[in-house]
Write a protein that holds these residues in place. Structure first.
Motif, PDB file in Angstrom:
ATOM      1  N   TYR A 126      33.419  48.234 -30.973  1.00 27.93           N
ATOM      2  CA  TYR A 126      33.929  46.867 -31.053  1.00 27.93           C
ATOM      3  C   TYR A 126      34.734  46.598 -29.798  1.00 27.93           C
ATOM      4  O   TYR A 126      35.655  47.358 -29.467  1.00 27.93           O
ATOM      5  N   THR A 127      34.366  45.546 -29.062  1.00 30.77           N
ATOM      6  CA  THR A 127      35.070  45.215 -27.823  1.00 30.77           C
ATOM      7  C   THR A 127      35.667  43.818 -27.916  1.00 30.77           C
ATOM      8  O   THR A 127      35.066  42.905 -28.502  1.00 30.77           O
ATOM      9  N   VAL A 128      36.848  43.668 -27.341  1.00 37.71           N
ATOM     10  CA  VAL A 128      37.494  42.363 -27.210  1.00 37.71           C
ATOM     11  C   VAL A 128      37.854  42.163 -25.755  1.00 37.71           C
ATOM     12  O   VAL A 128      38.582  42.972 -25.165  1.00 37.71           O
ATOM     13  N   VAL A 155      35.775  36.776 -25.538  1.00 31.65           N
ATOM     14  CA  VAL A 155      34.591  37.143 -26.306  1.00 31.65           C
ATOM     15  C   VAL A 155      34.814  38.501 -26.960  1.00 31.65           C
ATOM     16  O   VAL A 155      35.455  39.386 -26.393  1.00 31.65           O
ATOM     17  N   GLN A 156      34.330  38.646 -28.183  1.00 36.38           N
ATOM     18  CA  GLN A 156      34.327  39.951 -28.841  1.00 36.38           C
ATOM     19  C   GLN A 156      32.899  40.281 -29.257  1.00 36.38           C
ATOM     20  O   GLN A 156      32.103  39.402 -29.576  1.00 36.38           O
ATOM     21  N   LYS A 157      32.595  41.598 -29.244  1.00 35.54           N
ATOM     22  CA  LYS A 157      31.230  42.049 -29.481  1.00 35.54           C
ATOM     23  C   LYS A 157      31.229  43.271 -30.388  1.00 35.54           C
ATOM     24  O   LYS A 157      32.161  44.067 -30.373  1.00 35.54           O
ATOM     25  N   VAL A 158      30.143  43.404 -31.151  1.00 39.37           N
ATOM     26  CA  VAL A 158      29.929  44.560 -32.013  1.00 39.37           C
ATOM     27  C   VAL A 158      28.633  45.240 -31.580  1.00 39.37           C
ATOM     28  O   VAL A 158      27.596  44.579 -31.410  1.00 39.37           O
ATOM     29  N   VAL A 198      39.713  54.836 -28.109  1.00 37.87           N
ATOM     30  CA  VAL A 198      40.234  53.503 -27.862  1.00 37.87           C
ATOM     31  C   VAL A 198      40.474  53.357 -26.369  1.00 37.87           C
ATOM     32  O   VAL A 198      41.134  54.202 -25.748  1.00 37.87           O
ATOM     33  N   TYR A 199      39.924  52.311 -25.779  1.00 40.67           N
ATOM     34  CA  TYR A 199      40.118  51.997 -24.361  1.00 40.67           C
ATOM     35  C   TYR A 199      40.936  50.713 -24.258  1.00 40.67           C
ATOM     36  O   TYR A 199      40.806  49.825 -25.102  1.00 40.67           O
ATOM     37  N   ASN A 200      41.742  50.598 -23.211  1.00 36.75           N
ATOM     38  CA  ASN A 200      42.540  49.390 -23.040  1.00 36.75           C
ATOM     39  C   ASN A 200      41.838  48.374 -22.141  1.00 36.75           C
ATOM     40  O   ASN A 200      42.472  47.632 -21.401  1.00 36.75           O
ATOM     41  N   TYR A 201      40.536  48.345 -22.239  1.00 35.75           N
ATOM     42  CA  TYR A 201      39.717  47.311 -21.602  1.00 35.75           C
ATOM     43  C   TYR A 201      38.404  47.241 -22.366  1.00 35.75           C
ATOM     44  O   TYR A 201      38.084  48.140 -23.164  1.00 35.75           O
ATOM     45  N   ALA A 202      37.646  46.182 -22.144  1.00 34.96           N
ATOM     46  CA  ALA A 202      36.374  45.985 -22.841  1.00 34.96           C
ATOM     47  C   ALA A 202      35.256  46.675 -22.074  1.00 34.96           C
ATOM     48  O   ALA A 202      34.938  46.286 -20.942  1.00 34.96           O
ATOM     49  N   LEU A 203      34.672  47.709 -22.672  1.00 32.30           N
ATOM     50  CA  LEU A 203      33.550  48.384 -22.041  1.00 32.30           C
ATOM     51  C   LEU A 203      32.314  47.493 -22.060  1.00 32.30           C
ATOM     52  O   LEU A 203      32.121  46.681 -22.967  1.00 32.30           O
ATOM     53  N   THR A 204      31.461  47.667 -21.075  1.00 29.88           N
ATOM     54  CA  THR A 204      30.175  46.973 -21.058  1.00 29.88           C
ATOM     55  C   THR A 204      29.189  47.730 -21.939  1.00 29.88           C
ATOM     56  O   THR A 204      29.425  48.868 -22.357  1.00 29.88           O
ATOM     57  N   GLN A 205      28.066  47.104 -22.217  1.00 34.25           N
ATOM     58  CA  GLN A 205      27.045  47.777 -23.015  1.00 34.25           C
ATOM     59  C   GLN A 205      26.553  49.037 -22.304  1.00 34.25           C
ATOM     60  O   GLN A 205      26.312  50.064 -22.948  1.00 34.25           O
ATOM     61  N   GLU A 206      26.427  48.983 -20.991  1.00 33.30           N
ATOM     62  CA  GLU A 206      25.978  50.147 -20.231  1.00 33.30           C
ATOM     63  C   GLU A 206      26.990  51.290 -20.326  1.00 33.30           C
ATOM     64  O   GLU A 206      26.613  52.465 -20.458  1.00 33.30           O
ATOM     65  N   GLN A 207      28.277  50.958 -20.276  1.00 39.18           N
ATOM     66  CA  GLN A 207      29.307  51.992 -20.394  1.00 39.18           C
ATOM     67  C   GLN A 207      29.313  52.614 -21.783  1.00 39.18           C
ATOM     68  O   GLN A 207      29.504  53.819 -21.933  1.00 39.18           O
ATOM     69  N   ILE A 208      29.096  51.801 -22.810  1.00 43.65           N
ATOM     70  CA  ILE A 208      29.037  52.321 -24.173  1.00 43.65           C
ATOM     71  C   ILE A 208      27.845  53.262 -24.322  1.00 43.65           C
ATOM     72  O   ILE A 208      27.962  54.353 -24.899  1.00 43.65           O
ATOM     73  N   THR A 227      38.580  48.303 -26.371  1.00 40.70           N
ATOM     74  CA  THR A 227      37.372  48.794 -27.018  1.00 40.70           C
ATOM     75  C   THR A 227      37.770  49.848 -28.037  1.00 40.70           C
ATOM     76  O   THR A 227      38.594  50.712 -27.747  1.00 40.70           O
ATOM     77  N   ILE A 228      37.192  49.779 -29.235  1.00 38.07           N
ATOM     78  CA  ILE A 228      37.331  50.821 -30.247  1.00 38.07           C
ATOM     79  C   ILE A 228      35.928  51.310 -30.581  1.00 38.07           C
ATOM     80  O   ILE A 228      35.028  50.499 -30.822  1.00 38.07           O
ATOM     81  N   MET A 229      35.739  52.631 -30.566  1.00 32.96           N
ATOM     82  CA  MET A 229      34.439  53.169 -30.931  1.00 32.96           C
ATOM     83  C   MET A 229      34.611  54.455 -31.716  1.00 32.96           C
ATOM     84  O   MET A 229      35.631  55.137 -31.624  1.00 32.96           O
ATOM     85  N   ALA A 230      33.588  54.785 -32.497  1.00 38.71           N
ATOM     86  CA  ALA A 230      33.624  56.003 -33.303  1.00 38.71           C
ATOM     87  C   ALA A 230      32.231  56.314 -33.823  1.00 38.71           C
ATOM     88  O   ALA A 230      31.360  55.437 -33.898  1.00 38.71           O
TER      89      ALA A 230
END
Length: 208
Positions: free
Chosen positions: A35-37, A43-46, A94-104, A188-191
């Motif tokens: 989940y990115t904000v 914009v926020q994305k899932v 948890v990242y303190n910036y919004a990762l791109t789809q490529e980074q994810i 960004t939060i991911m798991a």
């Protein structure tokens, strides 16, 4: 899969800004969710397994007023048990910036190409602490005041997507992160998650 944050409307009313999408993942085995904000582009994305599943545009800022600043993993912050997570959770970042789809996608493939603000591998099998391997010492407390392992609110150690993981019982297990995860800007939060029970009332929370 839902991503959301809390804010207030122009009239001061509380509001949860939600983005949701993707296939059902209960019974699907280990699934990567992100989940990115982006507070610059509003914009926020899932993402599910690296695939973009939902995008929503918002302009309201994240608020902590009236909710406190503590962050919990596995349960709702208001004490309601309707949203407790039932299943496995592994490798939260948890990242303190919004990762791109490529980074994810790169993070999924290579595990940790970027340095997060928090990385919890959940490989502990004893004690009350979930240790942060990012180097930033943003550790969590297992089960709050409970003595772990064995306490009623302690998540159990188990086998994860890679190495160990914590299994949450959907009743009262949680990890208390204090205010270590407060974010007012982009994040960004991911798991990796493995939900076990679709019958629990409400939407199950991984981090709130």
């Amino acid at each position: 899969v839902y991503g959301f944050y809390y804010t207030t409307t122009t009239s001061g009313e509380p509001s949860w800004l939600i983005t949701r999408g993707g296939p059902g993942i209960v019974g699907a085995g280990w699934t990567h969710v992100a989940y990115t904000v982006n507070t610059v582009d509003h914009v926020q994305k899932v993402y599910v397994n690296g695939n973009l599943r939902a995008t929503t545009n918002y302009t309201q800022s994240i608020k902590y007023s009236d909710l406190g600043t503590r962050t919990y993993m596995g349960k709702h912050g208001d004490g309601s048990s309707n949203y407790d997570f039932n299943g496995g959770v592994d490798n939260i970042k948890v990242y303190n910036y919004a990762l791109t789809q490529e980074q994810i996608a790169t993070d999924i493939e290579f595990s940790a190409p970027l340095v997060p603000k928090v990385r919890l591998k959940f490989e502990e099998t004893d004690g009350d602490i979930a240790y942060d391997s990012s180097g930033n010492r943003n550790r969590g407390n297992l089960g709050g005041a409970a003595s772990c392992p064995g306490g009623a609110s302690c998540p159990a150690s188990g086998i994860g997507h890679s190495g160990g993981a914590f299994n949450f019982d959907g009743i009262d297990d949680y990890v208390d992160m204090g205010d270590n995860l407060d974010q007012t800007g982009s994040f960004t939060i991911m798991a990796w998650i493995k939900p076990d029970n679709v019958a629990i009332t409400g939407h199950q929370r991984i981090i709130i």
